[in-house]
Design an enzyme around this catalytic site. Structure first.
Site, PDB file in Angstrom:
ATOM      1  N   ASN A   9       0.871  -1.169   0.000  1.00  0.00           N
ATOM      2  CA  ASN A   9       0.000   0.000   0.000  1.00  0.00           C
ATOM      3  C   ASN A   9       0.908   1.219   0.000  1.00  0.00           C
ATOM      4  O   ASN A   9       1.476   1.567   1.028  1.00  0.00           O
ATOM      5  CB  ASN A   9      -0.905  -0.029   1.245  1.00  0.00           C
ATOM      6  CG  ASN A   9      -1.727   1.237   1.389  1.00  0.00           C
ATOM      7  OD1 ASN A   9      -1.788   2.063   0.478  1.00  0.00           O
ATOM      8  ND2 ASN A   9      -2.368   1.395   2.542  1.00  0.00           N
ATOM      9  N   LYS A  11       0.152   4.196  -0.166  1.00  0.00           N
ATOM     10  CA  LYS A  11      -0.472   5.393   0.424  1.00  0.00           C
ATOM     11  C   LYS A  11      -0.226   6.576  -0.512  1.00  0.00           C
ATOM     12  O   LYS A  11      -0.197   6.399  -1.719  1.00  0.00           O
ATOM     13  CB  LYS A  11       0.042   5.611   1.849  1.00  0.00           C
ATOM     14  CG  LYS A  11      -0.124   4.338   2.689  1.00  0.00           C
ATOM     15  CD  LYS A  11       0.077   4.520   4.160  1.00  0.00           C
ATOM     16  CE  LYS A  11      -0.158   3.195   4.875  1.00  0.00           C
ATOM     17  NZ  LYS A  11      -0.004   3.311   6.320  1.00  0.00           N
ATOM     18  N   HIS A  95      -9.509   1.404   4.965  1.00  0.00           N
ATOM     19  CA  HIS A  95      -8.231   1.554   5.670  1.00  0.00           C
ATOM     20  C   HIS A  95      -8.432   2.487   6.867  1.00  0.00           C
ATOM     21  O   HIS A  95      -9.200   3.443   6.793  1.00  0.00           O
ATOM     22  CB  HIS A  95      -7.167   2.113   4.717  1.00  0.00           C
ATOM     23  CG  HIS A  95      -5.800   2.031   5.299  1.00  0.00           C
ATOM     24  ND1 HIS A  95      -5.337   2.947   6.218  1.00  0.00           N
ATOM     25  CD2 HIS A  95      -4.806   1.125   5.133  1.00  0.00           C
ATOM     26  CE1 HIS A  95      -4.110   2.602   6.579  1.00  0.00           C
ATOM     27  NE2 HIS A  95      -3.766   1.506   5.940  1.00  0.00           N
ATOM     28  N   GLU A  97      -6.766   4.834   7.981  1.00  0.00           N
ATOM     29  CA  GLU A  97      -6.520   6.258   7.700  1.00  0.00           C
ATOM     30  C   GLU A  97      -7.742   6.894   7.053  1.00  0.00           C
ATOM     31  O   GLU A  97      -8.051   8.065   7.289  1.00  0.00           O
ATOM     32  CB  GLU A  97      -5.267   6.403   6.818  1.00  0.00           C
ATOM     33  CG  GLU A  97      -4.006   6.116   7.629  1.00  0.00           C
ATOM     34  CD  GLU A  97      -2.845   5.538   6.840  1.00  0.00           C
ATOM     35  OE1 GLU A  97      -2.849   5.609   5.590  1.00  0.00           O
ATOM     36  OE2 GLU A  97      -1.920   4.990   7.481  1.00  0.00           O
ATOM     37  N   GLU A 167      -5.276  -4.754  10.686  1.00  0.00           N
ATOM     38  CA  GLU A 167      -4.226  -3.761  10.906  1.00  0.00           C
ATOM     39  C   GLU A 167      -4.496  -3.006  12.211  1.00  0.00           C
ATOM     40  O   GLU A 167      -5.269  -2.039  12.217  1.00  0.00           O
ATOM     41  CB  GLU A 167      -4.199  -2.752   9.750  1.00  0.00           C
ATOM     42  CG  GLU A 167      -3.930  -3.376   8.392  1.00  0.00           C
ATOM     43  CD  GLU A 167      -3.371  -2.348   7.407  1.00  0.00           C
ATOM     44  OE1 GLU A 167      -2.348  -2.658   6.794  1.00  0.00           O
ATOM     45  OE2 GLU A 167      -3.935  -1.251   7.276  1.00  0.00           O
ATOM     46  N   GLY A 173       2.820   2.258  10.818  1.00  0.00           N
ATOM     47  CA  GLY A 173       3.788   3.338  10.641  1.00  0.00           C
ATOM     48  C   GLY A 173       4.520   3.726  11.911  1.00  0.00           C
ATOM     49  O   GLY A 173       5.188   4.753  11.969  1.00  0.00           O
ATOM     50  N   SER A 213       3.675  -2.187  10.250  1.00  0.00           N
ATOM     51  CA  SER A 213       5.131  -2.290  10.394  1.00  0.00           C
ATOM     52  C   SER A 213       5.688  -3.661   9.976  1.00  0.00           C
ATOM     53  O   SER A 213       6.637  -4.162  10.585  1.00  0.00           O
ATOM     54  CB  SER A 213       5.555  -1.944  11.832  1.00  0.00           C
ATOM     55  OG  SER A 213       5.157  -0.621  12.154  1.00  0.00           O
TER      56      SER A 213
HETATM   57  O1  LIG Z   1      -1.249   0.784   6.939  1.00  0.00           O
HETATM   58  C1  LIG Z   1      -0.490  -0.092   6.538  1.00  0.00           C
HETATM   59  C2  LIG Z   1      -0.761  -0.800   5.283  1.00  0.00           C
HETATM   60  O2  LIG Z   1      -2.029  -0.552   4.812  1.00  0.00           O
HETATM   61  C3  LIG Z   1       0.727  -0.435   7.300  1.00  0.00           C
HETATM   62  O3  LIG Z   1       1.646   0.579   7.135  1.00  0.00           O
HETATM   63  P1  LIG Z   1       3.171   0.333   7.631  1.00  0.00           P
HETATM   64  O4  LIG Z   1       3.611  -0.964   6.991  1.00  0.00           O
HETATM   65  O5  LIG Z   1       3.922   1.530   7.109  1.00  0.00           O
HETATM   66  O6  LIG Z   1       3.125   0.242   9.114  1.00  0.00           O
END
Ligand SMILES: O=C(CO)COP(=O)(O)O
Length: 254
Positions: A9, A11, A95, A97, A167, A173, A213
């Site tokens: 992803n 982002k 997601h 976010e 997640e 992150g 992560s």
């Molecule tokens: O939100 C994520 C994938 O959709 C995870 O992000 P990270 O791998 O950067 O922690």
């Protein structure tokens, strides 16, 4: 046996030329789709080129969001039909976010999941608790509610095909990965919820990813767990070398 699925992803990262170079560089190194599903979920502006660049290779392309309506007066939105028209394979739905910053709710997640199937897209439905919920021992009940609502109204065939990404928000992150036991415990619970909702055939077929992560150093242990069938990866999916290592771990996982 469930086929591992490794999805990057990106982002809101990479300019179009950078994304293009990434896929062109990795596409010949990605193993056959019989062994592992390899997915790159990119911002909308990348999708026309990436779907073209990935055709005939084993890289599958995903979007990171979409609207649930097919068309209409929704300024700034992208429809499932538009994604299908570009031959996009996957779409990330719900997601954390998007739930946090853009008012995504369990109801819109459900509408989008149904719309994905109507337009030949494979949904990757994201669920996961906050740190506060974890500390209050609400993880299982909260995630259960998210899963039930997201999958409401799906047929058994559709429910088998859906990918669920667990997640935990506190692990995204932050560099703080859930331990493989913590991750597996929730993924196993999700499988049980799916079993209650759709029966054992579906729950044994549905693929559940862990995200938060994930990196080359921890993926093997995560994929070694009984109920983790893949990973949804942010930061570590941005570097070709790391992403290929994750895919290789997927290839070797079963
Ligand atoms: O939100 C994520 C994938 O959709 C995870 O992000 P990270 O791998 O950067 O922690």
């Amino acid at each position: 046996m469930r086929k591992p699925i490794i999805a990057g992803n990106w982002k809101m990262n990479k300019l179009v030329a950078e994304g293009a170079r990434f896929v062109v560089d990795i596409r010949e190194k990605v193993p056959s789709g019989d062994e592992v599903d390899t997915v790159v979920c990119a911002p909308f502006v990348h999708l026309p080129f990436l779907t073209e660049a990935a055709r005939e290779y084993h890289v599958q392309i995903g979007a990171q969001n979409m609207h649930y309506e097919e068309s209409g007066a929704f300024t700034g939105e992208v429809s499932p039909q538009m994604l299908e028209d570009l031959l996009v394979d996957y779409v990330i739905i719900g997601h954390s976010e998007r739930r946090q910053y853009y008012n995504e709710t369990d109801e819109t997640v459900n509408k989008k999941t149904l719309a994905a199937f109507e337009n030949n897209l494979n949904p990757i439905v994201c669920v996961g608790e906050t740190l506060e919920q974890r500390d209050n021992n609400e993880t299982m009940s909260f995630v259960e509610g998210q899963v039930r609502q997201a999958l409401d109204g799906l047929t058994e065939e559709q429910a088998k095909q859906v990918v669920i990404a667990y997640e935990p928000i506190w692990a995204i992150g932050t560099g703080r990965t859930a331990t493989s036991e913590q991750a597996n415990e929730v993924c196993a619970h999700i499988r049980k919820v799916v079993k209650d909702q759709f029966g054992e055939d579906v729950s044994e077929a549905v693929r559940i990813q862990y995200g938060g992560s994930v990196k080359p150093a921890n993926i093997e242990e995560l994929l070694g767990m009984s109920d983790i069938d893949g990973a949804l990866v942010g930061g570590a999916s941005l570097k070709e070398e790391d992403f290929l290592k994750l895919v290789e771990a997927g290839q070797n996982a079963r």
